[in-house]
Design an enzyme around this catalytic site. Structure first.
Site, PDB file in Angstrom:
ATOM      1  N   LYS A   1      57.839  -6.174 -20.484  1.00 25.78           N
ATOM      2  CA  LYS A   1      57.964  -4.694 -20.719  1.00 25.78           C
ATOM      3  C   LYS A   1      58.788  -4.808 -22.523  1.00 25.78           C
ATOM      4  O   LYS A   1      58.383  -3.898 -23.149  1.00 25.78           O
ATOM      5  CB  LYS A   1      58.861  -4.114 -19.994  1.00 25.78           C
ATOM      6  CG  LYS A   1      58.179  -3.726 -18.477  1.00 25.78           C
ATOM      7  CD  LYS A   1      59.033  -2.829 -17.645  1.00 25.78           C
ATOM      8  CE  LYS A   1      60.330  -3.373 -17.257  1.00 25.78           C
ATOM      9  NZ  LYS A   1      60.406  -4.513 -16.394  1.00 25.78           N
TER      10      LYS A   1
ATOM     11  N   ARG B   1      63.474   3.638 -12.308  1.00 21.09           N
ATOM     12  CA  ARG B   1      63.240   2.364 -11.499  1.00 21.09           C
ATOM     13  C   ARG B   1      63.236   2.621 -10.060  1.00 21.09           C
ATOM     14  O   ARG B   1      63.109   2.069  -9.469  1.00 21.09           O
ATOM     15  CB  ARG B   1      64.441   1.337 -11.821  1.00 21.09           C
ATOM     16  CG  ARG B   1      63.880   0.223 -12.624  1.00 21.09           C
ATOM     17  CD  ARG B   1      65.110  -0.688 -13.108  1.00 21.09           C
ATOM     18  NE  ARG B   1      65.002  -2.041 -13.246  1.00 21.09           N
ATOM     19  CZ  ARG B   1      65.139  -2.728 -14.567  1.00 21.09           C
ATOM     20  NH1 ARG B   1      65.489  -1.752 -15.589  1.00 21.09           N
ATOM     21  NH2 ARG B   1      65.118  -3.993 -14.717  1.00 21.09           N
TER      22      ARG B   1
ATOM     23  N   ARG C   1      63.426 -17.749 -20.025  1.00 18.01           N
ATOM     24  CA  ARG C   1      63.473 -16.590 -21.212  1.00 18.01           C
ATOM     25  C   ARG C   1      64.980 -17.029 -21.592  1.00 18.01           C
ATOM     26  O   ARG C   1      65.997 -17.297 -20.988  1.00 18.01           O
ATOM     27  CB  ARG C   1      63.515 -15.255 -20.417  1.00 18.01           C
ATOM     28  CG  ARG C   1      64.110 -14.209 -21.430  1.00 18.01           C
ATOM     29  CD  ARG C   1      63.555 -12.871 -20.796  1.00 18.01           C
ATOM     30  NE  ARG C   1      64.343 -12.507 -19.776  1.00 18.01           N
ATOM     31  CZ  ARG C   1      63.953 -11.109 -19.318  1.00 18.01           C
ATOM     32  NH1 ARG C   1      63.269 -10.564 -19.760  1.00 18.01           N
ATOM     33  NH2 ARG C   1      65.007 -10.634 -18.265  1.00 18.01           N
TER      34      ARG C   1
ATOM     35  N   ARG D   1      70.321 -15.043 -20.113  1.00 21.03           N
ATOM     36  CA  ARG D   1      71.007 -14.073 -19.414  1.00 21.03           C
ATOM     37  C   ARG D   1      71.447 -14.133 -17.848  1.00 21.03           C
ATOM     38  O   ARG D   1      70.907 -15.064 -17.246  1.00 21.03           O
ATOM     39  CB  ARG D   1      69.994 -12.542 -19.078  1.00 21.03           C
ATOM     40  CG  ARG D   1      69.862 -11.516 -20.258  1.00 21.03           C
ATOM     41  CD  ARG D   1      68.809 -10.786 -20.183  1.00 21.03           C
ATOM     42  NE  ARG D   1      68.702 -10.080 -18.802  1.00 21.03           N
ATOM     43  CZ  ARG D   1      67.791  -8.864 -18.517  1.00 21.03           C
ATOM     44  NH1 ARG D   1      66.994  -8.558 -19.371  1.00 21.03           N
ATOM     45  NH2 ARG D   1      67.835  -8.082 -17.373  1.00 21.03           N
TER      46      ARG D   1
ATOM     47  N   ARG E   1      66.218  -9.911  -7.767  1.00 22.97           N
ATOM     48  CA  ARG E   1      65.768  -8.863  -8.496  1.00 22.97           C
ATOM     49  C   ARG E   1      64.272  -8.564  -8.133  1.00 22.97           C
ATOM     50  O   ARG E   1      63.833  -7.295  -8.174  1.00 22.97           O
ATOM     51  CB  ARG E   1      65.753  -9.313  -9.964  1.00 22.97           C
ATOM     52  CG  ARG E   1      67.201  -9.168 -10.356  1.00 22.97           C
ATOM     53  CD  ARG E   1      67.367 -10.013 -11.891  1.00 22.97           C
ATOM     54  NE  ARG E   1      66.557  -9.082 -12.665  1.00 22.97           N
ATOM     55  CZ  ARG E   1      66.170  -9.768 -14.234  1.00 22.97           C
ATOM     56  NH1 ARG E   1      66.520 -10.985 -14.227  1.00 22.97           N
ATOM     57  NH2 ARG E   1      65.641  -9.062 -14.930  1.00 22.97           N
TER      58      ARG E   1
HETATM   59  P1  AMP Z   1      66.440  -4.991 -17.458  1.00 26.13           P
HETATM   60  O1  AMP Z   1      67.181  -5.651 -18.802  1.00 26.13           O
HETATM   61  O2  AMP Z   1      65.585  -3.796 -17.673  1.00 26.13           O
HETATM   62  O3  AMP Z   1      65.887  -6.066 -16.594  1.00 26.13           O
HETATM   63  O4  AMP Z   1      67.730  -4.523 -16.834  1.00 26.13           O
HETATM   64  C1  AMP Z   1      68.856  -5.137 -16.463  1.00 26.13           C
HETATM   65  C2  AMP Z   1      69.692  -4.818 -14.986  1.00 26.13           C
HETATM   66  O5  AMP Z   1      70.106  -3.575 -15.602  1.00 26.13           O
HETATM   67  C3  AMP Z   1      68.804  -4.313 -13.781  1.00 26.13           C
HETATM   68  O6  AMP Z   1      68.601  -5.558 -13.097  1.00 26.13           O
HETATM   69  C4  AMP Z   1      69.866  -3.425 -12.997  1.00 26.13           C
HETATM   70  O7  AMP Z   1      71.041  -3.896 -12.522  1.00 26.13           O
HETATM   71  C5  AMP Z   1      70.331  -2.563 -14.632  1.00 26.13           C
HETATM   72  N1  AMP Z   1      69.246  -1.603 -14.763  1.00 26.13           N
HETATM   73  C6  AMP Z   1      68.492  -1.359 -16.005  1.00 26.13           C
HETATM   74  N2  AMP Z   1      67.827  -0.072 -15.864  1.00 26.13           N
HETATM   75  C7  AMP Z   1      68.208   0.181 -14.636  1.00 26.13           C
HETATM   76  C8  AMP Z   1      67.626   1.490 -13.957  1.00 26.13           C
HETATM   77  N3  AMP Z   1      66.735   2.270 -14.648  1.00 26.13           N
HETATM   78  N4  AMP Z   1      68.218   1.772 -12.780  1.00 26.13           N
HETATM   79  C9  AMP Z   1      69.181   1.149 -12.186  1.00 26.13           C
HETATM   80  N5  AMP Z   1      69.618   0.060 -12.818  1.00 26.13           N
HETATM   81  C10 AMP Z   1      69.027  -0.441 -14.030  1.00 26.13           C
END
Ligand code: AMP
Length: 219
Positions: A13, A88, A127, A160, A171
């Site tokens: 994404k 999400r 990654r 990360r 996750r």
């Molecule tokens: P990402 O970089 O999109 O994989 O997001 C990293 C982390 O941020 C996720 O594993 C969640 O803990 C948190 N996070 C990001 N976006 C959301 C969302 N829309 N709702 C809840 N948690 C989020």
């Protein structure tokens, strides 16, 4: 263009969002990036979010909905945005619909990127990200990991915390339980389109553009 990019962690994404931002000069709204920035700055939001993020859990809906509402107020967001990582949960998707209605915004597309479970685990574990410019790499592009600097800006590369194997597995469980049901929520809309996120980056990008331009008549 106003687009929602949807899919499991590691499907690409972020990579596709960056290409779409270049194409449409849109605002890239990555809720993950916004939260990581808040964590880095040790803001109230960051300190609260970190507890959930480190364990691979979702940050509660009310926090995320409030955050997004704030971002959507900006002038650039009112015109053009790529939403990456939000919504999400079904509750977030409903709240987003309500925000769009209030702001008189319509979406051009909800792009769902699909992936295989094992490939996602492989991609996340491999990654690496540039601390300076945010560019995303796979170890295979970094001579198996011996290259420690960003090829473009020379910034330091890092993994990360939540891409470490113990958290990745959780996750994905969270995705299956809380986020995947959103597909059914959006499938009813005629702006929903599913694309195979396992294909080559350039090919996936082209598939997204083909869909977005499909109904547009050239003059
Ligand atoms: P990402 O970089 O999109 O994989 O997001 C990293 C982390 O941020 C996720 O594993 C969640 O803990 C948190 N996070 C990001 N976006 C959301 C969302 N829309 N709702 C809840 N948690 C989020």
């Amino acid at each position: 263009m106003r687009i929602v990019l949807f899919g499991p962690p590691g499907v690409g994404k972020g990579t596709q969002a960056k290409l779409l931002v270049e194409e449409f000069h849109s605002l890239h709204i990555s809720t993950g990036d916004l939260l990581r920035e808040a964590v880095k700055n040790k803001s109230t939001l960051g300190l609260e979010a970190k507890k959930y993020m480190d364990g691979g859990n979702l940050v509660p809906d009310e926090i995320m909905i409030g955050l997004l509402e704030e971002v959507l107020q900006s002038d650039q967001a009112k015109c053009n945005f790529i939403l990456d990582g939000f919504p999400r949960t079904v509750a977030q998707a409903r709240a987003l619909d309500a925000m769009f209605e209030r702001m008189n915004i319509t979406l051009d597309g909800v792009i769902s990127l699909r992936s295989d479970h094992d490939e996602v685990i492989r991609r996340l574990s491999n990654r690496r990200i540039c601390k300076a410019c945010g560019r995303i790499y796979s170890l295979s592009q970094l001579d198996g990991g011996s290259q420690k600097q960003c090829r473009v800006c020379g910034g330091e590369l890092y993994q990360r915390e939540d891409d470490k194997p113990e958290t990745v597995k959780h996750r994905l469980e969270v995705y299956l339980e809380q986020t995947k049901p959103l597909k059914e929520f959006y499938r009813r809309s005629n702006r929903f389109h599913q694309i195979d996120g396992m294909k080559q980056i350039g090919y996936v990008h082209k598939q997204i553009l083909d869909f977005l331009y499909k109904d547009r008549t050239e003059i």
